[in-house]
Every structure is written in structure tokens, then in C-alpha cells.
Design an enzyme around this catalytic site. Structure first.
Site, PDB file in Angstrom:
ATOM      1  N   THR A 142      -2.719  -1.282  -0.346  1.00  0.00           N
ATOM      2  CA  THR A 142      -3.366   0.019  -0.554  1.00  0.00           C
ATOM      3  C   THR A 142      -2.715   1.141   0.268  1.00  0.00           C
ATOM      4  O   THR A 142      -2.543   2.254  -0.221  1.00  0.00           O
ATOM      5  CB  THR A 142      -4.862  -0.085  -0.168  1.00  0.00           C
ATOM      6  OG1 THR A 142      -5.431  -1.151  -0.925  1.00  0.00           O
ATOM      7  CG2 THR A 142      -5.613   1.197  -0.457  1.00  0.00           C
ATOM      8  N   GLY A 409     -11.136  -7.768  -2.869  1.00  0.00           N
ATOM      9  CA  GLY A 409     -10.005  -7.043  -3.453  1.00  0.00           C
ATOM     10  C   GLY A 409      -8.748  -7.108  -2.608  1.00  0.00           C
ATOM     11  O   GLY A 409      -7.671  -6.723  -3.062  1.00  0.00           O
ATOM     12  N   LEU A 410      -8.839  -7.592  -1.386  1.00  0.00           N
ATOM     13  CA  LEU A 410      -7.699  -7.875  -0.524  1.00  0.00           C
ATOM     14  C   LEU A 410      -6.771  -6.696  -0.276  1.00  0.00           C
ATOM     15  O   LEU A 410      -5.618  -6.875   0.069  1.00  0.00           O
ATOM     16  CB  LEU A 410      -6.868  -9.056  -1.100  1.00  0.00           C
ATOM     17  CG  LEU A 410      -7.631 -10.312  -1.504  1.00  0.00           C
ATOM     18  CD1 LEU A 410      -6.678 -11.358  -2.066  1.00  0.00           C
ATOM     19  CD2 LEU A 410      -8.381 -10.905  -0.326  1.00  0.00           C
ATOM     20  N   CYS A 411      -7.254  -5.482  -0.442  1.00  0.00           N
ATOM     21  CA  CYS A 411      -6.420  -4.293  -0.194  1.00  0.00           C
ATOM     22  C   CYS A 411      -5.141  -4.325  -1.013  1.00  0.00           C
ATOM     23  O   CYS A 411      -4.081  -3.934  -0.529  1.00  0.00           O
ATOM     24  CB  CYS A 411      -6.055  -4.176   1.283  1.00  0.00           C
ATOM     25  SG  CYS A 411      -7.294  -3.320   2.231  1.00  0.00           S
ATOM     26  N   ASN A 412      -5.213  -4.850  -2.199  1.00  0.00           N
ATOM     27  CA  ASN A 412      -4.010  -4.940  -3.013  1.00  0.00           C
ATOM     28  C   ASN A 412      -4.373  -4.644  -4.469  1.00  0.00           C
ATOM     29  O   ASN A 412      -4.440  -5.554  -5.305  1.00  0.00           O
ATOM     30  CB  ASN A 412      -3.383  -6.335  -2.867  1.00  0.00           C
ATOM     31  CG  ASN A 412      -1.958  -6.352  -3.363  1.00  0.00           C
ATOM     32  OD1 ASN A 412      -1.694  -5.972  -4.496  1.00  0.00           O
ATOM     33  ND2 ASN A 412      -1.033  -6.766  -2.530  1.00  0.00           N
TER      34      ASN A 412
END
Ligand SMILES: *Cc1c(COP(=O)(O)O)cnc(C)c1O
Length: 815
Positions: A142, A409-412
Site C-alpha cells: 500500500t 488485506g495484508l496491506c497489498n
């Protein structure tokens, strides 16, 4: 326990030297874990891609260094200041050497974290006269994606490696506005599934015609955690590389931007200057300043550097080398473990042959090849009917077993969308449906909105791998066909009675048993005085819950109806200088509440994610009482009385229909039913026979039987003691539609009560156990959700009629 695929050693062959060396490493790790990582005693830590863990020796060595040196603020003449400056410069060189970067060709700028490094690069580009073009790979974190907002529409997201390669191959006029500078950013390793991206792109870019204007930014944060970064060939190296040290060493919390000196000037065009980056500044009559220009880091490191964190890098480097050897060894070890983990997860099957784990491994990647893959596994679980298992439900159990991993969402964003095959319209719909990064809505319209991620680190061992696979085998693999739960036949007029009545005057604190003989008012929103108060955090004003603060169970509110007081006592030892009891009047006298400065408005509190106008008590003594006991700054708030039009007192029908329509059919007007707090039903009812059945099952496994209080019910109904032995009907409540209690009091049964790990908090000691959640999860799970007890609510009574209930009242159920 699932069996694991054998490793790459075939029988009869010569021992494979790689496997032998890895086995040695693993046994070395086993040996040092107890001494160096005391925090791992009880935990299975599988989130090294979030941050790895620091060894005890690192903290010891750092603290020795701190205590034996006098560090001043750098950049002045005193010897303490000079010491700081010298140490910073020495560490800077040492870190460059760690990445094989020649300090003549590279500079290193200390930043707070990788994101700060990315923003520093962005600042340089943002102030280019005619703007800049930005390209990024879809696997970007992100923090890399966000740079596009500074490019003012001139950006491109590369949806695949092929797109990048085609772009690198073509002529420069492919880039819009080829006279403006460009920045191409990508991660060395995806933080989502560990896929490695080609490091050769930076070199390809530089040697292509694009290389004239387009700079490269490599986000090495995920990769350096377990693998060496080699910048020995400056001509092939990225122009800018960002990373963070806590992912490599566990400590210090610090990041770096490594700049190829040849490309550095583009960063120096930013107009801002901060303390430490200028030689002289004039202000007032004349505005003039002269930037430092010795080296790049002097011009970009604004303000005082985090001296002590930088100094800690010395210890971090020493200790890592001493404990784990060279980075190559860590890389091999972690990837080997990841391969075992992958094989183990991939082999899990339900009894009917359907797979348990959907693993998001890129087809071009392999856990045998460190060029294509790092030690991360991203996956989702499927039940025997191939439906997705809710991540939230997984986490509740993982928590109980103290398995730490990352989910959601794993910052991706790009990686998630493509792995889960989510179109933009679906993601927007999910957002409108209430899905947010990190909340509970995780399977929408039959598709998961996030995933589970496990990642390994230098101190991970085989046991960590086995623990996770065993855990999934225990809770998420159906080993035999589960017999359909026999539907209890509805029994009309069966002899049941009200065994206990309990209210919880303060949300999430201890209960208060309504004494025998008292007729207690029942309202549409529940039993009188139930959850009339709550505790809110003083800073965030979010209502506190036992889930995070088990000690709340030790706060024992009681109602003194004669004196008109709510009294609160502490169960167990009272902290020093704390009163044994505090009390507040039951009457809602406005004078006792905090008022707000004019203009700031009335303070609102967040209760279960809703903003609520809950006035807090002004008394310092009250605030201190709760703060001391819970160890978090908080105070008591009173829930406002039911007011029509105030949505907050109305149920959001958060009742999690379990699919069985007997279980869940809600009266059509349920969303308008007033309740005390969102997410909670007016009255929670459990059955003594069900609890007995549950405890029999727990005891069969030598577990700790559950006390009824852990379920925090308002009403416990029990079979009439005079009924014949063996006639108990556990779980008959699953089939209830309504209840009649006492003299003509009718209740609707709204559905099963969904449970979480909070039932594991012993209400007498505030300690957490595995049970009863583990057994509930095995015996009472439906569609991935665990149910125990039923939500009930008073059926609308005739106007003016007062509804009352008391202990011993007869209960009859209709199904
Ligand atoms: C962790 C991580 C980041 C973010 O790092 P911060 O230190 O939080 O700024 C960025 N990119 C990748 C690939 C990461 O793994």
C-alpha cells in the site's frame, strides 16, 4: 495430526549435505530458543513478515552499550555530541557494507520506516517542475501504491511481470510525456505471498532508453527480512532502495533509504529544509538559506536522528551474525521450513478428498527456488463442502492456541485483488456491505475478502510448522463424516424453570445475581439495569471489553436498591491506595457527568463501533478506581436511556443467522427492537442441560469444565429437578421459537448466540483457558460459527402492562 511429506532425502541415498546442514541449523535454533527468545515460550509466532523477534542478547548488548556511553545530540562540539555523530557515521558505513554497497557509490539515509523512505523519494519527484510519471507493480505494498496520488494522474499500475517486461522492451515514447522524470517502483518480494520479483528489472530499465528519465525504486522490506540484499554491482542496483530494520533484526524500529549517489540529485530538488540539513538560514528582513551539500544524507535527514536506535544497529548486526550466521544461511533455513509448511498444508484433505487449504502460490514460484519465492505462505481454508472458512473464526481459535499470524488485506491491495479474483466493483460492493480493512466481515457473496498469511524467520523451527499444521488438522479438517445433528423434537409445555437471573450493570464486567423472591422488571430492551453503564477509554472513548481486558471480570457491580446506588467492588486483592468500593447514584443526575467545553460538542463514545452519546462521570475518584485496576486510562459512562430516533439503542440485528431457519427466523420488525447495546441481544438465555452436556464432553478430554458464568447469560433455564433422571434435553433450545415464562410472559427466540474466545475468561480469576471454546468449536460449529445459548426478547406486551420475572418461574417452550 496431519502427516508431512518426506523431505527431499530419499531412502538409501547419501545424506544430502543441504538437508544435513539445515537439520543442524534447526537443532541449533531449538537450543537457543529458550535462552534467546523467552517470549516464544508459549507462543507459535508466524508473522515474521510483520516483524521478526529480537533476541535477548541484542537487548543485553544494546543496554550495555547505552549504559557505558554518554550520547549527546549530534552535530555539536561537545564530546558526547561527537560520540553520537561518530557512531552514527560508523553504523551508516557498516550497514552499507552489510548490503555489499560501496560507500563511494551509495549513501544511506536513516528514516523512521520503509514508508518514510518511500515518501522521501516521492517528495523529490513531486517537486519536479513539470511533475513526474509513476509506474508500480500490482504486487506493491500500500505504501508504494500511495505515491501515485502525487503523480497527478500520470501513473500506471503494471498488472503482471509480462507487462513490465514489454514496457522495458519498447521505445521511450511509450511513456506519457517522456520529457518529465519517471519513477518505477516494485517490491523485491511480495509481502502478501512471498513471491520474488526479478531484481534484474532495475538494470534492464537503466540500460533501456527509458533509463534516461525513469528511476527505479526497489522496496526491499519484505525480502531483506530473511535474505541478503546484494548491492555490490552499482551499475545494476536500483537507484533507490527502501527497507526497514525491525523486519531483519526485530529491533530497532528504524528504516533506511539507500541511494545510488549518481541518481541522488533528483531527491535534492525538494524545497523544504529542516534542522540539520542547512548550513545557514536567514529569516526576517531577508529570507535566504544555504543547504548543506557535502553528501546526500546531510541534505535529507531532517531534524535530530534517532541516535539510540541507530546505535542499536551495531548490536543487532553483531548478535544476528553470532546467533544465526550469514544471511544466506537464514535464507536457506526459512525457505526450507516454508517448503515443509507448504507441503503440509497442501496435503491436508477432508475425509471426502476435498482440499482444506487454498494456497496463493504464484505458478511461476517455487519454495525450492529463492529467486522466485520467500518464506511466506498465504492461504484460505475451505470446509468439506468447499465453502470458505471465515478468517475471523480461524483467528478466534488461533488466539486460544496462541498462534500468531497475519490476516486480512495484508496491506497489498493489488496482490489481494488478483489472488482472490476480486473485481473493483466487488471490492466497492464489499466496502458498502461493511467490509473494512481489519474487520469481521470476511466472506462476502461466497468469496473471501482477505487471506491468512504465515511467514517464517531466522528463529522459526520445525515445531512451529508442525504446530500450525496440527492445529488446522484438529479444528478445520473433517476426518469423518459428521452425523447430522438430530433435530430435537419440540416439546410443548415441558417442565423447565428459571434457575438463575443475572444482570451485568456494567457492560463486560462481572454479573450480579438477582436475589430470590424479587420480581424483576423486563423491558423490550432487556432486564432492568442490564448494561446500563460501560467503561470507556479516556483517549479513544471506545467502550472496553473483557476480550482485551479479562480483568474486567473482577469488577463486581451490584445494585443497592434501598440506597439507590450502583456499587462496584473488586473481586480479589485490591491494589494499594484504592478504595474497596465506589458507588454512583442509580438516578441519572445530570450534575455528576462531565460537561464539555463550549464548541467542542458533546463527547461521544464508541461502543461496538457505533458512536454513542454516553455521558461519562466527572469524578476523578471514579476514573482512578477503574484505571488503577485495569491498568488502562478509562472511566465510567452511563448509557443513555432509550430514546426513540437514537439509532444506537436499537439492535442492528447482529444476530448472525446460522442458516437453519428454525435457528434464525427473525420477526420482521427485529431491526427496530431497542436493546441495551448494539451487537448484544436484549436477553441471553442458556440451558443448564446444554452446559452439563458440554462439560461432559470437556471432561472426556481432561479439559477444565466451564462455569456457567463464562457464558454471561441473563437467564439460565434448567429442567425441573423432579423430572425423571436421564430426561435432560441438551440443546433443545436450538429448536425454540418462543418461550413463555412465569405468568403469561412471552419471549421471542431470535437465534443462536455466536461465541468467541471471551468464554474462555474464568470469571473468578480473570485467567484465560482453552476451554470451553475448543470443545464448543468441535461440537457446536455451524457454517464456521460457534453457537451456545439463544438470544431472546420480550414479545410486545399490551400497553401499560408491566412485565416481571423471578427465580423459579416456570418456563415452557414452543418449537
Ligand atoms: C513491511 C513492508 C512495508 C512497510 O514497512 P513500514 O516499515 O511499515 O513502512 C512496505 N513494503 C513491504 C514489501 C513490506 O513488507
Amino acid at each position: 495430526m496431519a502427516t508431512m511429506k518426506p523431505s527431499n532425502e530419499a531412502e538409501g541415498e547419501e545424506p544430502n549435505p543441504r538437508a544435513t546442514s539445515l537439520a543442524d541449523y534447526n537443532s541449533e535454533i531449538d537450543a537457543i530458543r529458550g535462552k534467546e527468545f523467552p517470549m516464544l515460550q508459549e507462543a507459535t509466532y508466524l508473522d515474521h513478515a510483520g516483524t521478526t523477534l529480537y533476541p535477548k542478547s541484542l537487548i543485553d548488548e544494546f543496554s550495555k552499550d547505552m549504559l557505558s556511553s554518554l550520547f549527546g545530540n549530534p552535530h555539536s562540539a561537545s564530546s558526547s555530541s561527537q560520540l553520537s555523530t561518530r557512531r552514527i557515521e560508523d553504523v551508516r558505513l557498516r550497514v552499507l557494507r552489510f548490503f555489499n554497497a560501496d560507500s563511494d557509490l551509495f549513501d544511506l539515509i536513516f528514516v523512521a520506516n520503509a514508508t518514510a523512505g518511500i515518501k522521501l523519494v516521492m517528495e523529490g519527484f513531486r517537486e519536479q517542475k513539470h511533475g513526474f510519471w509513476y509506474g508500480y507493480h500490482k504486487d506493491a505494498h500500500t505504501s508504494l501504491v500511495g505515491v501515485r496520488e502525487a503523480a497527478k494522474g500520470r501513473h500506471r499500475c503494471f498488472g503482471s511481470d509480462k507487462e513490465v517486461e514489454e514496457w522495458l522492451d519498447q521505445s521511450p515514447n511509450a511513456m506519457p510525456g517522456d520529457e518529465i522524470p519517471g519513477l518505477f517502483a516494485y517490491p523485491a518480494q511480495s509481502n502478501m505471498n512471498g513471491r520474488r520479483l526479478p531484481l534484474s528489472w532495475t538494470c534492464q530499465l537503466r540500460s533501456s532508453k527509458l533509463g534516461m528519465h525513469v528511476y527505479s525504486l526497489l522496496d526491499a522490506s519484505a525480502m531483506v527480512s530473511t535474505s541478503p540484499l546484494d548491492l555490490s554491482n552499482a551499475s545494476k542496483a536500483p537507484d533507490f532502495t527502501v527497507l526497514n530494520f525491525y523486519k531483519i533484526f526485530g529491533f530497532p524500529d528504524l528504516g533506511a533509504l539507500i541511494v545510488r549517489k549518481q541518481s541522488g540529485s533528483v531527491l535534492l530538488r525538494r524545497s523544504y529544509f529542516g534542522g540539520g540539513t542547512v548550513e545557514m538560514v536567514l529569516c526576517g528582513k531577508e529570507n535566504w538559506h544555504i543547504q548543506k551539500h557535502d553528501c546526500i544524507h546531510d541534505q535529507l535527514e531532517d531534524g535530530t536522528l534517532p541516535v539510540h536506535s541507530i546505535v542499536a544497529l551495531d548490536s543487532a548486526l553483531n548478535v544476528r551474525e553470532r546467533l544465526f550466521g550469514p544471511p544466506e544461511r537464514i535464507a536457506e533455513h526459512t525457505l526450507f521450513l516454508a517448503e515443509q509448511m507448504y507441503n503440509g498444508l497442501a496435503a491436508l484433505q477432508h475425509y471426502n478428498g476435498s482440499k482444506v487449504c487454498q494456497i496463493y502460490l504464484d505458478p511461476s514460484s517455487s519454495y525450492r527456488d529463492s529467486k522466485t519465492q520467500g518464506p511466506i505462505i498465504a492461504f484460505n481454508l475451505l470446509n468439506r463442502e468447499r465453502q470458505w472458512v471465515s478468517i475471523t473464526e480461524f483467528e478466534k481459535l488461533a488466539n486460544i492456541r496462541n498462534i500468531q499470524l497475519r490476516s486480512g488485506g495484508l496491506c497489498n491491495p493489488g496482490g489481494i485483488a488478483s489472488a482472490l479474483d476480486l473485481e473493483p466493483w466487488e471490492m466497492k460492493r464489499n466496502f458498502s456491505a461493511g467490509h473494512r480493512c481489519g474487520n469481521e466481515t470476511d466472506v462476502i457473496a461466497g468469496k473471501p475478502t482477505g487471506m491468512l498469511r504465515v511467514s517464517l524467520g531466522a528463529m522459526s523451527n520445525m515445531q512451529d510448522v508442525k504446530t500450525l499444521i496440527g492445529f488446522i488438522g484438529e479444528f478445520f479438517v473433517d476426518h469423518t463424516e459428521v452425523p447430522q445433528r438430530a433435530e430435537a423434537s419440540p416439546i410443548l409445555g415441558r417442565e423447565l424453570y428459571v434457575e438463575t437471573l443475572t444482570i451485568y450493570p456494567i457492560k463486560s464486567c462481572g454479573g450480579w445475581a438477582i436475589p430470590p423472591g424479587i420480581l424483576w422488571d423486563v423491558r423490550a430492551e432487556g432486564l432492568a439495569w442490564d448494561r446500563e453503564w460501560c467503561l470507556v477509554h479516556r483517549g479513544t472513548r471506545i467502550a472496553l471489553s473483557q476480550k482485551k481486558l479479562p480483568k474486567m471480570a473482577l469488577l463486581r457491580p451490584s445494585l443497592d436498591l434501598d440506597q439507590g446506588l450502583l456499587r462496584v467492588n473488586i473481586h480479589g486483592p485490591v491494589p494499594p491506595a484504592t478504595p474497596n468500593e465506589i458507588s454512583v447514584p442509580l438516578s441519572a443526575d445530570p450534575g455528576v457527568f462531565q460537561t464539555c467545553d463550549v464548541g467542542l460538542g458533546t463527547p461521544t463514545s464508541q461502543i461496538c463501533g457505533e458512536n454513542i452519546l454516553a455521558p461519562t462521570y466527572a469524578s476523578k475518584q471514579i476514573g482512578d478506581f477503574f484505571t488503577t485496576l485495569l491498568g488502562t486510562p478509562c472511566t465510567l459512562a452511563r448509557f443513555p436511556a432509550a430514546v426513540s430516533g437514537l439509532s444506537t439503542r436499537y439492535s442492528k440485528a447482529h444476530l448472525n443467522a446460522p442458516g437453519n431457519d428454525k435457528f434464525s427466523s427473525l420477526p420482521p420488525n427485529i431491526t427496530q427492537r431497542p436493546i441495551l447495546l448494539p451487537n448484544e441481544s436484549p436477553i441471553l438465555t442458556i440451558s443448564r442441560s446444554s452446559l452439563n452436556r458440554l462439560n461432559e464432553q470437556i471432561k472426556l478430554k481432561n479439559g477444565k469444565a466451564a462455569h456457567a458464568s463464562v457464558f454471561r447469560a441473563n437467564i439460565i433455564v434448567a429442567e425441573d429437578p423432579t423430572s425423571s433422571p436421564g430426561s435432560e434435553r441438551p440443546y433443545v433450545e436450538d429448536g425454540w421459537r418462543s418461550l413463555c415464562i412465569g405468568h403469561d410472559l412471552n419471549f421471542d427466540v431470535l437465534g443462536g448466540c455466536r461465541r468467541c474466545q471471551m468464554v474462555c475468561v474464568d470469571q473468578h480469576s480473570a485467567e484465560k483457558n482453552e476451554e470451553p471454546f475448543v470443545t464448543l468449536a468441535k461440537t457446536r460449529r455451524k457454517d464456521g460459527k460457534v453457537f451456545f445459548g439463544v438470544h431472546t426478547a420480550l414479545t410486545a406486551t399490551k400497553r401499560g402492562q408491566v412485565a416481571r420475572i423471578r427465580l423459579g418461574d416456570k418456563v415452557c417452550a414452543t418449537g
